[in-house]
Design a protein around this motif. Structure first.
Motif: not given
Length: 65
Positions: A1-9, A58-65
């Protein structure tokens, strides 16, 4: 999985896999879902992301256990 944010658009894009996109639909205003040839979701785009979330860079990534 890849997350990108483009602030220009002001678009946040989440890519689930690298399969070719065959179709894209704006299911709800501001949310574009990309599908492969079998109808599986390949990715998601959130338009005007800064208006829809607190901090799209800002991205927060958590794996639920």
């Amino acid at each position: 999985m890849k997350i990108t944010y483009d602030p220009e658009v002001d678009v946040l894009r989440i890519v689930f896999n690298n399969l070719p996109i065959e179709e894209s639909d704006e299911e709800k205003p501001g949310f574009v879902i990309d599908y492969d040839r079998d109808g599986n979701i390949v990715g998601l785009e959130i338009l005007d992301a800064s208006q829809r979330m607190d901090n799209p860079s800002s991205v927060e990534y958590t794996i639920a256990t």
